[in-house]
Design a protein around this motif. Structure first.
Motif, short mmCIF file in Angstrom:
data_model
loop_
_atom_site.label_atom_id
_atom_site.label_comp_id
_atom_site.label_asym_id
_atom_site.label_seq_id
_atom_site.Cartn_x
_atom_site.Cartn_y
_atom_site.Cartn_z
N LEU A 169 4.48 -13.84 -17.87
CA LEU A 169 3.15 -13.31 -17.54
C LEU A 169 2.60 -13.97 -16.27
CD1 LEU A 169 1.20 -11.47 -19.17
CD2 LEU A 169 0.14 -13.55 -20.00
N ALA A 170 2.69 -15.29 -16.23
CA ALA A 170 2.17 -16.03 -15.08
C ALA A 170 2.94 -15.65 -13.82
CB ALA A 170 2.26 -17.53 -15.33
N GLY A 171 4.27 -15.51 -13.94
CA GLY A 171 5.07 -15.14 -12.77
C GLY A 171 4.64 -13.79 -12.22
N MET A 172 4.31 -12.87 -13.11
CA MET A 172 3.93 -11.53 -12.70
C MET A 172 2.54 -11.51 -12.05
SD MET A 172 5.61 -8.88 -12.71
CE MET A 172 6.67 -7.96 -13.75
N LEU A 173 1.67 -12.47 -12.41
CA LEU A 173 0.26 -12.35 -12.01
C LEU A 173 -0.24 -13.38 -10.99
CD1 LEU A 173 -1.42 -11.50 -15.43
CD2 LEU A 173 -0.94 -9.97 -13.53
N VAL A 174 0.20 -14.63 -11.07
CA VAL A 174 -0.50 -15.69 -10.33
C VAL A 174 -0.40 -15.51 -8.81
CG1 VAL A 174 -0.61 -18.16 -9.85
CG2 VAL A 174 -0.32 -17.36 -12.19
N VAL A 175 0.83 -15.48 -8.28
CA VAL A 175 0.95 -15.37 -6.82
C VAL A 175 0.45 -14.02 -6.31
CG1 VAL A 175 2.53 -15.57 -4.88
CG2 VAL A 175 2.81 -17.06 -6.85
N PRO A 176 0.82 -12.89 -6.99
CA PRO A 176 0.26 -11.61 -6.53
C PRO A 176 -1.26 -11.59 -6.52
CG PRO A 176 2.06 -11.21 -8.04
CD PRO A 176 1.83 -12.70 -8.05
N LEU A 177 -1.88 -12.30 -7.47
CA LEU A 177 -3.34 -12.35 -7.51
C LEU A 177 -3.88 -13.02 -6.24
CD1 LEU A 177 -5.96 -11.93 -9.08
CD2 LEU A 177 -5.60 -14.13 -10.16
N LEU A 178 -3.22 -14.11 -5.81
CA LEU A 178 -3.66 -14.79 -4.59
C LEU A 178 -3.50 -13.87 -3.38
CD1 LEU A 178 -2.14 -18.33 -5.27
CD2 LEU A 178 -4.49 -17.53 -5.61
N VAL A 179 -2.41 -13.08 -3.37
CA VAL A 179 -2.19 -12.15 -2.26
C VAL A 179 -3.28 -11.09 -2.22
CG1 VAL A 179 -0.62 -10.43 -1.32
CG2 VAL A 179 0.29 -12.55 -2.26
N VAL A 180 -3.61 -10.56 -3.40
CA VAL A 180 -4.63 -9.52 -3.47
C VAL A 180 -5.98 -10.06 -3.01
CG1 VAL A 180 -5.99 -8.16 -5.10
CG2 VAL A 180 -3.52 -8.10 -5.22
N LEU A 181 -6.30 -11.28 -3.42
CA LEU A 181 -7.56 -11.88 -2.98
C LEU A 181 -7.59 -12.05 -1.47
CD1 LEU A 181 -8.57 -14.62 -5.56
CD2 LEU A 181 -9.64 -12.41 -5.09
N ALA A 182 -6.47 -12.54 -0.91
CA ALA A 182 -6.40 -12.72 0.54
C ALA A 182 -6.60 -11.37 1.24
CB ALA A 182 -5.05 -13.33 0.92
N LEU A 183 -5.96 -10.33 0.71
CA LEU A 183 -6.11 -9.00 1.31
C LEU A 183 -7.56 -8.53 1.23
CD1 LEU A 183 -3.03 -6.92 0.18
CD2 LEU A 183 -3.75 -7.46 2.49
N ALA A 184 -8.19 -8.79 0.08
CA ALA A 184 -9.58 -8.36 -0.08
C ALA A 184 -10.47 -9.05 0.95
CB ALA A 184 -10.05 -8.65 -1.50
N LEU A 185 -10.16 -10.31 1.25
CA LEU A 185 -11.00 -11.05 2.18
C LEU A 185 -10.88 -10.53 3.61
CD1 LEU A 185 -10.54 -14.66 0.75
CD2 LEU A 185 -12.57 -13.21 0.62
#
Lengths: 198, 190
Positions: free
Chosen positions: A94-110
């Motif tokens: 679960l963590a592998g699927m979510l943690v790093v992609p979440l950081l990428v999505v946040l960076a994109l949103a910014l």
């Protein structure tokens, strides 16, 4: 004490994740390749490259992940991790699927605000969306081979598959009806066939 | 936009996502209309453009599409304060949408695996197989056509069909295909 005999060789060489770290890294890399949805990448990586599961197993696990509430690909990661390492494996998958992609999505949103109006960026997103649609279709086509030895036999399997496609893609029936109606009927028929073979 | 969220509001947000989690059969995206109703129409914690952008960014980014929910929570938090509340909002919505469904999926998968020899378990998994495979093809179809069958969209169709054939028949790396798609779109050919 006599040595245990080696197990009969399987048709395909099978592998498994070596450690929790392997699991985490594998799912992270997988998720980061999944633009417009991760499923196509999951099938290719886990079934074709890593051989953690066969096509048949993938389709069976995917059936469970699909029918459960919640994000399907995340459910699948949870189930595969849990299969090999129990609860710890499930959480790591679960963590592998979510943690790093979440950081990428946040960076994109910014940074998004600066590019929101750019027609080239919008076009590129549309192009990637079209490719992603093709990837998902191809994943489905590849998995058709997993249905060859199905207990219902080819004509019935084809009927169910075509009815599902027509209902969802052409007539836009709600997914719940398709899963309960067509899926339920297919399960009942399969149950009867399995009884006949036993 | 600036809003004020009290403890009761945060709790309400959390409970709303806990409920949606169990309703999200077929993926988290199927509950997006209800999130719009709650966050934008009813509570006015998000603007409509913020809502749409959250979904668009998560779709374009790598990773599972469920991450659009993290962005919704992030934006609600940003509206209510600064970075700390944004992080709180993201945590609240993600935990809410994940906890019930993942618990259920884990328990069901474990039960199914322990009882995999039972006729009813085999019948379920094998019986669903043709449906599941066809659903994948149908999902690709829906993504490529959107909500309408407009003949003017033929380049989108062509790109989708060519990439489907390449993935099906070759071992070309998926990122090359996505890169090519992005380039074609960037040039304005779609």
């Amino acid at each position: 004490m006599p040595e245990a005999r080696p197990a009969a060789p399987e048709v395909l060489p099978r592998a498994r994740p070596e450690s929790l770290t392997d699991l985490f890294v594998s799912f992270t890399l997988l998720a980061l390749q999944g633009f417009g949805g991760v499923l196509a990448v999951v099938q290719r990586e886990l079934v074709e490259k890593k051989r953690w599961m066969t096509r048949e197993e993938f389709v069976e696990e995917w059936a469970v992940a699909q029918i459960m509430p919640g994000p399907n690909v995340v459910n699948l990661a949870l189930m595969i991790g849990g299969r090999y390492f129990g609860l710890r494996g499930a959480l790591v998958g679960l963590a592998g699927m979510l943690v790093v992609p979440l950081l990428v999505v946040l960076a994109l949103a910014l940074v998004y605000a600066q590019f929101a109006g750019n027609p080239n960026v919008a076009g590129a997103l549309r192009g990637m969306g079209a490719v992603a649609a093709g990837l998902i279709t191809a994943t489905g086509l590849k998995l058709v081979t997993a249905l060859r030895k199905h207990p219902l036999g080819k004509p019935l399997v084809a009927t169910f598959a075509i009815a599902t496609f027509a209902g969802v893609a052409l007539l836009r029936w709600p997914l719940a009806y398709v899963l309960l109606g067509l899926g339920g009927l297919a399960c009942v028929l399969t149950w009867r066939r399995l009884g006949g073979m036993a | 936009m600036s809003i004020t969220l009290g403890a009761a509001d945060w709790l309400s947000l959390f409970v709303h996502y806990l409920t949606l989690s169990l309703l999200a059969v077929g993926g988290a995206i199927t509950t997006a209309p209800d999130m719009h109703r709650y966050l934008v129409d009813e509570r006015a914690w998000l603007t409509d453009p913020q809502f749409s952008a959250s979904i668009a960014i998560a779709q374009a980014a790598p990773g599972p599409n469920v991450l659009f929910i993290a962005l919704l929570g992030w934006n609600v938090g940003l509206n209510a304060g600064g970075l700390p509340t944004a992080l709180l909002g993201m945590t609240v919505t993600m935990l809410g949408i994940m906890i019930p469904s993942t618990t259920l999926a884990y328990l069901a998968a474990r039960w199914g695996h322990e009882n995999r020899e039972l006729r009813v378990v085999r019948a379920f998994k094998q019986g669903m197989a043709p449906i599941v495979v066809a659903l994948l093809v149908a999902t690709g179809w829906i993504l490529a056509t959107g909500s309408s069958y407009d003949l003017g969209d033929w380049p989108v169709w062509a790109v989708a069909i060519v990439s489907a054939l390449l993935v099906w028949r070759t071992r070309l790396h998926l990122l090359w295909l996505l890169g090519a798609g992005a380039l074609i779109g960037w040039m304005g050919w779609l």
